[in-house]
Design an enzyme around this catalytic site. Sequence first.
Site, PDB file in Angstrom:
ATOM      1  N   LYS A 115      36.304  43.951  72.225  1.00  0.00           N
ATOM      2  CA  LYS A 115      35.135  44.380  71.452  1.00  0.00           C
ATOM      3  C   LYS A 115      35.230  45.841  71.014  1.00  0.00           C
ATOM      4  O   LYS A 115      34.735  46.200  69.944  1.00  0.00           O
ATOM      5  CB  LYS A 115      33.855  44.144  72.266  1.00  0.00           C
ATOM      6  CG  LYS A 115      33.527  42.673  72.462  1.00  0.00           C
ATOM      7  CD  LYS A 115      32.208  42.482  73.193  1.00  0.00           C
ATOM      8  CE  LYS A 115      31.874  41.004  73.346  1.00  0.00           C
ATOM      9  NZ  LYS A 115      30.583  40.776  74.034  1.00  0.00           N
ATOM     10  N   LYS A 217      37.791  31.157  69.220  1.00  0.00           N
ATOM     11  CA  LYS A 217      36.556  30.640  69.803  1.00  0.00           C
ATOM     12  C   LYS A 217      35.471  30.527  68.732  1.00  0.00           C
ATOM     13  O   LYS A 217      35.361  31.385  67.857  1.00  0.00           O
ATOM     14  CB  LYS A 217      36.098  31.577  70.927  1.00  0.00           C
ATOM     15  CG  LYS A 217      34.885  31.091  71.698  1.00  0.00           C
ATOM     16  CD  LYS A 217      34.518  32.097  72.780  1.00  0.00           C
ATOM     17  CE  LYS A 217      33.246  31.684  73.504  1.00  0.00           C
ATOM     18  NZ  LYS A 217      32.822  32.701  74.491  1.00  0.00           N
ATOM     19  N   LYS A 220      29.227  33.224  66.814  1.00  0.00           N
ATOM     20  CA  LYS A 220      28.085  33.533  65.957  1.00  0.00           C
ATOM     21  C   LYS A 220      28.439  34.616  64.933  1.00  0.00           C
ATOM     22  O   LYS A 220      27.782  34.728  63.897  1.00  0.00           O
ATOM     23  CB  LYS A 220      26.912  34.016  66.811  1.00  0.00           C
ATOM     24  CG  LYS A 220      26.311  32.969  67.712  1.00  0.00           C
ATOM     25  CD  LYS A 220      25.200  33.527  68.586  1.00  0.00           C
ATOM     26  CE  LYS A 220      25.721  34.206  69.821  1.00  0.00           C
ATOM     27  NZ  LYS A 220      24.678  34.531  70.814  1.00  0.00           N
TER      28      LYS A 220
END
Length: 353
Positions: A115, A217, A220
């Site tokens: 991230k 994966k 969203k």
Amino acid sequence: MSEFAPRVFSGVQPTGNLHLGNYLGAIRKFVALQESHDCLYCVVDLHSITAQLVHEDLAGQTRSITAAFLAAGIDADKHIVFNQSRVPEHAELAWIFNCVARIGWMNRMTQFKDKAGKDRENASLGLLAYPSLMAADILLYRATHVPVGDDQKQHLELTRDIAQKFNNDFSAKIAALGLGVPMQVGEERVDGFFPLTEPLIEGPATRVMSLKDGTKKMSKSDPSDLSRINLTDDADQIARKIRKAKTDPNPLPETVEGLKGRPEAENLVGIFAALADRPRADVIAEYGGKPFSEFKPALADLAVSALAPVSTEMRRIESDPAEIDRVLAKGGERAREIALATMKDVKAIVGLL
């Protein structure tokens, strides 16, 4: 003193629409665990500001996740549904755990590396330390089990490390105060204040991948809406996304082993197996050797039958935000009773007046 009573804690961040991966990997498991455990299910709104501080509608997203919990079948009267920021003890225990955890532990967290990217110096301190808050979320309720996806196993291992270090560092104080609970640590039987929480990872689709790229994966944050099935999608949208899902030109293999090296095929078979609550071998036995042109319509019908009732109920619940707020307020009060009791003991153990 008896062993730790079975208790489940898990949380979902209020960031964007929930999708099929969240449903299969988390929420449906939440519903099933209600039959065997006392459960606390949390909308972890404090976690949502670690990577992005400013949100357009964080309160609305929090209500949306709550609506999904309820629509899927979580019973907010028998169990506890709340949002994290209603219970300030989460942050209070996280600070103590920041002092228990080691910087080296945090630097090894792969999700922080992913991230933060290359510009780690510019990432927030919250992003680096959020596994400590996750540990506090779990251990504030002395939860024994957490349903997690494969990608969260490392954070749960950190939670166990923090619990064990706290128990070891304060072992004499825990014993003197009579706050220890019998527990198994490896081959040794010891008393500890915090349990070594166990992961619950099960089912044929513990990690649902993107419909556009079976190596990534389902997320969203993916810019393509075709990469995921949202819980708010209607029947036509669900069928269209499955019809357009990426596949290879070969028919489905006739053995489960034949799925190796075929990420998109493996993902769609895993989704079918999870939705049907059947082993992947059963799905292959029925559809092995058949083209995707036959398999995809069957998968679409199954997905619509499983998800359409949830999305319809979710929209109904979201139409009454005052009722959602009532559920969260009641759940927050119940959660805080447990949290205050835990923090009273933690402060006594640490020596905080």
